[in-house]
Design an enzyme around this catalytic site. Structure first.
Site, PDB file in Angstrom:
ATOM      1  N   GLY A 153       0.826  -1.210   0.000  1.00 51.31           N
ATOM      2  CA  GLY A 153       0.000   0.000   0.000  1.00 51.31           C
ATOM      3  C   GLY A 153       0.857   1.256   0.000  1.00 51.31           C
ATOM      4  O   GLY A 153       0.506   2.272   0.604  1.00 51.31           O
ATOM      5  N   SER A 182      -5.898  -0.567  14.343  1.00 46.36           N
ATOM      6  CA  SER A 182      -6.728   0.644  14.278  1.00 46.36           C
ATOM      7  C   SER A 182      -7.316   0.898  15.658  1.00 46.36           C
ATOM      8  O   SER A 182      -7.467  -0.031  16.465  1.00 46.36           O
ATOM      9  CB  SER A 182      -7.866   0.442  13.279  1.00 46.36           C
ATOM     10  OG  SER A 182      -8.861   1.436  13.458  1.00 46.36           O
ATOM     11  N   TYR A 203     -14.516  -4.350   9.564  1.00 43.07           N
ATOM     12  CA  TYR A 203     -13.180  -3.736   9.627  1.00 43.07           C
ATOM     13  C   TYR A 203     -12.563  -3.916  11.015  1.00 43.07           C
ATOM     14  O   TYR A 203     -11.396  -4.292  11.154  1.00 43.07           O
ATOM     15  CB  TYR A 203     -13.312  -2.253   9.272  1.00 43.07           C
ATOM     16  CG  TYR A 203     -12.018  -1.478   9.250  1.00 43.07           C
ATOM     17  CD1 TYR A 203     -11.071  -1.686   8.256  1.00 43.07           C
ATOM     18  CD2 TYR A 203     -11.755  -0.505  10.223  1.00 43.07           C
ATOM     19  CE1 TYR A 203      -9.890  -0.956   8.225  1.00 43.07           C
ATOM     20  CE2 TYR A 203     -10.575   0.232  10.194  1.00 43.07           C
ATOM     21  CZ  TYR A 203      -9.651   0.005   9.205  1.00 43.07           C
ATOM     22  OH  TYR A 203      -8.488   0.740   9.175  1.00 43.07           O
ATOM     23  N   ALA A 258     -11.325  -7.442  11.651  1.00 47.29           N
ATOM     24  CA  ALA A 258     -10.044  -7.723  10.998  1.00 47.29           C
ATOM     25  C   ALA A 258      -8.896  -7.055  11.748  1.00 47.29           C
ATOM     26  O   ALA A 258      -7.840  -7.658  11.967  1.00 47.29           O
ATOM     27  CB  ALA A 258     -10.074  -7.246   9.546  1.00 47.29           C
ATOM     28  N   ILE A 267      -7.048   9.118  10.555  1.00 47.76           N
ATOM     29  CA  ILE A 267      -5.953   9.721   9.790  1.00 47.76           C
ATOM     30  C   ILE A 267      -6.505  10.252   8.477  1.00 47.76           C
ATOM     31  O   ILE A 267      -7.339   9.599   7.824  1.00 47.76           O
ATOM     32  CB  ILE A 267      -4.838   8.673   9.521  1.00 47.76           C
ATOM     33  CG1 ILE A 267      -4.429   7.976  10.821  1.00 47.76           C
ATOM     34  CG2 ILE A 267      -3.634   9.342   8.850  1.00 47.76           C
ATOM     35  CD1 ILE A 267      -3.902   8.884  11.904  1.00 47.76           C
TER      36      ILE A 267
END
Lengths: 254, 79
Positions: free
Chosen positions: A20, A148, A161, A164, A194
């Protein structure tokens, strides 16, 4: 195994694979590590983007989809050849690739859940497996994964999300325990909100509300996370492993 | 150095055993030195020595010196 001795660092002989790496946190990290002299292996799904970023920072483009196990295997064979031909070692992995599904729970189908698990969990698993095998050759290396704030705090509309990302934290600690004996450290960063393409769909009102909820009264910037990832990849954190660092502007403080 | 000699050297240094112990019949987990930790050190050494990348299935399957040779042969390393 490395001791805390900066003189041992030879960034120009050490490659770091960043998934990424063509946008957001991954791009910021690629630029940061390139400035520090590391050889950056630039990954994303799109060859054109990979080549452009690799050219701009003097890195090596390695395009592949982290959810495609066959492509990943081929990519690591290509990487092995690149490292050999340039007398480099793979010192670091930073898995920054991955999207974010934001949908109410009952609107999130199994395909969306599987997508999150493939990108974040299976991707991190396979990347760590192949990368650590290369790192074992030198008995040293550093892996950084992205969790996260929602992994521990939860979030409405982000069940898939958050699931995960929570798995990433368990993976980080287990990998750290298993790979430490080979001189490989594994840590994670848990960013808050972010300012990356992942939150492009937020309205101005939503962004403002998030800013107000942080102690520092602002959204995080990709560079805020990249600096911490760079620290975790460097010898400056030589005695740290199995940690999940919150970098969220104080978002989770009560 | 022949490929067989390179393999024996890699096995002996990775498992910290004498080269004379590295025979086709030597199997994983039959000596204390060849445990799961040393197995991955061995895999890394073989990959580096022969410039190959072994698949996870290869790593699981590599349960003896003889099978290690067979696996490396699949990667065009002749013995």
């Amino acid at each position: 195994m490395r001791s805390f001795d900066q003189s041992q660092s030879q960034p120009n002989k050490q490659a770091v694979l960043i998934t990424g790496a063509t946008s957001g946190i991954g791009l910021a990290l690629a630029q940061t590590l390139a400035e520090q002299g590391y050889v950056v292996i630039v990954n994303s799904r799109t060859e054109e983007d990979c080549l452009a970023i690799a050219q701009s920072i003097g890195g090596f483009a390695l395009p592949f989809d982290v959810t495609d196990e066959t492509a990943l295997k081929v990519a690591f064979k290509t990487l092995n050849g690149y490292l050999r031909d340039n007398t480099l070692t793979l010192y670091g992995l930073a898995h920054c690739a991955g999207s974010m599904v934001t949908q109410p729970f009952h609107f999130t189908n199994a395909t969306a859940l599987q997508q999150m698990l493939n990108e974040h969990v299976a991707g991190a698993f396979l990347l760590s497996q192949w990368s650590s095998k290369l790192m074992m050759r030198e008995q040293q290396g550093a892996i950084t994964l992205l969790s996260s704030v929602v992994a521990q705090q939860g979030s409405v509309g982000q069940v898939a999300y958050a699931s995960a990302k929570a798995a990433i934290e368990g993976m980080t600690k287990s990998l750290a325990k298993e790979l430490g004996q080979y001189g490989i450290r594994v840590n994670a960063v848990a960013p808050g909100v972010i300012d990356t393409p992942l939150i492009a769909e937020l309205s101005d009102e939503q962004r403002s509300a998030i800013q107000k909820s942080t102690v520092l009264k602002r959204l995080g910037q990709p560079q805020d996370i990249a600096q911490v990832l760079a620290f975790l990849l460097s010898d400056q954190s030589a005695f740290m492993t199995g940690q999940v660092l919150s970098v969220d502007g104080g978002l989770r403080l009560p | 150095m022949t490929n067989n000699e390179r393999l024996v050297t890699a096995f002996a240094s990775s498992l910290n055993i004498d080269a004379s112990q590295v025979v086709d019949e030597l199997e994983y987990n039959t000596i204390p030195q060849w445990d799961s930790v040393a197995h991955m050190v061995l895999v890394a050494a073989l990959e580096k020595e022969f410039d190959v990348m072994l698949d996870m299935d290869d790593i699981i399957e590599m349960s003896s010196v003889k099978i290690a040779k067979e696996i490396l042969a699949k990667h065009d390393v002749a013995f």
